[in-house]
Design an enzyme around this catalytic site. Sequence first.
Site, PDB file in Angstrom:
ATOM      1  CE  LYS A  95      -3.312   2.606   2.663  1.00 30.01           C
ATOM      2  NZ  LYS A  95      -4.154   2.728   3.837  1.00 30.01           N
ATOM      3  CD  GLU A 123       9.566  -5.940   6.866  1.00 32.39           C
ATOM      4  OE1 GLU A 123       9.409  -4.779   6.401  1.00 32.39           O
ATOM      5  OE2 GLU A 123       9.107  -6.290   7.966  1.00 32.39           O
ATOM      6  N   GLY A 170      -4.589  -1.223   5.176  1.00 33.52           N
ATOM      7  CA  GLY A 170      -3.786  -2.365   4.729  1.00 33.52           C
ATOM      8  C   GLY A 170      -4.426  -3.699   5.073  1.00 33.52           C
ATOM      9  NE  ARG A 171      -5.891  -2.999  11.218  1.00 33.52           N
ATOM     10  CZ  ARG A 171      -5.156  -1.889  11.263  1.00 33.52           C
ATOM     11  NH1 ARG A 171      -4.015  -1.803  10.613  1.00 33.52           N
ATOM     12  NH2 ARG A 171      -5.568  -0.842  11.957  1.00 33.52           N
ATOM     13  CD  GLU A 223      -1.296  -3.710  11.524  1.00 36.25           C
ATOM     14  OE1 GLU A 223      -0.059  -3.788  11.522  1.00 36.25           O
ATOM     15  OE2 GLU A 223      -1.974  -3.805  10.470  1.00 36.25           O
ATOM     16  CG  HIS A 245      -3.344 -34.641  18.352  1.00 34.32           C
ATOM     17  ND1 HIS A 245      -3.514 -35.865  18.961  1.00 34.32           N
ATOM     18  CD2 HIS A 245      -4.356 -34.522  17.457  1.00 34.32           C
ATOM     19  CE1 HIS A 245      -4.559 -36.477  18.420  1.00 34.32           C
ATOM     20  NE2 HIS A 245      -5.100 -35.683  17.516  1.00 34.32           N
ATOM     21  CE  LYS A 252       6.127  -0.710   9.394  1.00 29.49           C
ATOM     22  NZ  LYS A 252       5.086  -0.094   8.582  1.00 29.49           N
TER      23      LYS A 252
HETATM   24  O1  F6P Z   1       3.683  -2.954   9.640  1.00 30.08           O
HETATM   25  C1  F6P Z   1       2.323  -2.902   9.584  1.00 30.08           C
HETATM   26  C2  F6P Z   1       1.810  -2.554   8.248  1.00 30.08           C
HETATM   27  O2  F6P Z   1       1.841  -1.186   8.128  1.00 30.08           O
HETATM   28  C3  F6P Z   1       0.424  -3.132   8.037  1.00 30.08           C
HETATM   29  O3  F6P Z   1      -0.562  -2.321   8.516  1.00 30.08           O
HETATM   30  C4  F6P Z   1       0.396  -3.352   6.570  1.00 30.08           C
HETATM   31  O4  F6P Z   1      -0.601  -4.260   6.200  1.00 30.08           O
HETATM   32  C5  F6P Z   1       1.787  -3.861   6.324  1.00 30.08           C
HETATM   33  O5  F6P Z   1       2.598  -3.102   7.194  1.00 30.08           O
HETATM   34  C6  F6P Z   1       2.287  -3.745   4.928  1.00 30.08           C
HETATM   35  O6  F6P Z   1       2.236  -2.428   4.493  1.00 30.08           O
HETATM   36  P1  F6P Z   1       2.324  -2.055   2.963  1.00 30.08           P
HETATM   37  O7  F6P Z   1       1.173  -2.690   2.277  1.00 30.08           O
HETATM   38  O8  F6P Z   1       2.287  -0.572   2.918  1.00 30.08           O
HETATM   39  O9  F6P Z   1       3.616  -2.615   2.443  1.00 30.08           O
END
Ligand code: F6P
Length: 547
Positions: free
Chosen positions: A204, A210, A265-266, A351, A382, A509
């Site tokens: 987003k 990452e 995002g979520r 979150e 289990h 971060k």
């Molecule tokens: O670190 C949390 C977050 O900001 C989430 O809310 C989001 O879904 C995820 O990182 C990934 O963010 P992006 O889609 O901006 O890479």
Amino acid sequence: MSRSPSWSRAWDEVARLAAASSDASIAALLRDEADRHQRLTLEAAGVYLDLTHHRLPGGALDALLALADAAQVGERRAAMFSGEAVNFTEERPALHVALRGPVPELCDGGAIAAEVQGTLARMAGFAGAVREGRWRGATGQPIRDIVHIGIGGSHLGPQLVVEALSEAGSPVRCRFLSNVDPRAFERALQGLEPAGTLAIVASKSWRTDETARNASAVRRWFADGGIAGTALHGHLVGVTANTAAALESGLPESSLFPFHDWVGGRYSLWSAVGLPAMVAIGPQRFRRLLAGAHAMDRHFVEAPPARNAPLLLALVSLWNSLALASDTEAVVAYSDALRSLTAWLQQLQMESNGKRIDRDGEPVPWPTAPVIWGGAGTDGQHSYFQALHQGTAAHPVDFVVALPDARDPERRGRALVANALAQREALLVGRDGSPATADARAAGADARGRRLAAHRACPGNRPSTLLLLERLDPERLGALLALYEHKTAVLGWLWDIDSFDQWGVELGKVLAADIEPLLDPGQPLPDSLPAARRELLRRLRAAWPAR
Ligand code: F6P
């Protein structure tokens, strides 16, 4: 909308009843409350919900509904659907509902719906071309494998849907790369041919470290396979709400699937972030997923409070957070296809609601955001189910059952469902350890036998919810996910927090960016660091292979 005196009074009343009912016998409530079944079971958009197995007396449900009323849940829901800035710290709407169907409450709804349909049509055109082998890579080969790169909301929803709804014989396989660990990259790309692979990079913000590093590693992997420059355009597309940054990173506009920043995002599965799912399951079934979620949206808006599935699910969760000495909720999916449901729910609920400050900037006086954990049944039976049955705390459990195919000579599907029902029953009835029981008599009347009987006893009276999907089809899956999304939003409104921001994850971060250079042996270690941290950094540097 600040907390009114009636809101505080309603909270006090619920808290008082919860304290008084913490030991209420679920078995007695099931036996004695004539209308319990009518009040606490319902079907919404194809999802059957059974909330009867909680230490929640009928009278307390009325108090919970009164709290929802005092907290103006209806008004807050209307604000969300009409596009108000319900994400008040970031001053933007949370309009994921507009991605799944027309929202009559929304001003400008027509324009938004047209844009959503336009994006869906473009996604469908792309997905169809990839699935039918018309989308050719640089060497003219069709795409057979997708590597989806993204993390958090840009990963968990698409993965869940791909796992849940992919059919045998799908023309395209889909793998997911989220972790920045190089081993994750190796695993995701293992055995793939660059010429037949498409990478979808979803972010987003287009700023997530990452994802940026994994995307760069994938570009290098393509380049090593002879695919670079404009040739990469057939192999790499981006999904983002930050098109400027994506363009700057070298992706042409034609390779971008944008969405708006009013999609959290979520909550972004329903947007272009769902592209890998659409490719994997096909555009039609993706539209059916949206339709199922939309059906749950309409139920949420239109059903009266006492018959409103997301509201009731949230109220029961709130009740448990007050009545039980537990701050967790387990979710166990009796459906291998839903094995990633718990991970998706962890981000969604923790979150969204892992907050401690209210709308006025004051500490929230109630416990928020229970820890979400669990996994797939029967595997959990289990492992952690021991703690559910005999641990000191009573953790509420959501049993999510999706009926599997019945045509199985070993009747494994039937066994799966029987196990879900049996575990629920065992949590409810427990096992009596008193000397009079046959079990205790079998253990022996001597001291060892009595001790053993105590060890074997299960207290029972442990609460659970059943969510039943008679089939795991796209509509029901969409409805289930939307149900949990709205449950999460309602809880946020009851707690008076912002369920749509996530400031807490930002600090780590920033610190990662500060710490990473310290791992470099060439960098001086600041004297200001405490001895323990200097020692750790020295060890890490010494263990690091020379670069
Ligand atoms: O670190 C949390 C977050 O900001 C989430 O809310 C989001 O879904 C995820 O990182 C990934 O963010 P992006 O889609 O901006 O890479």
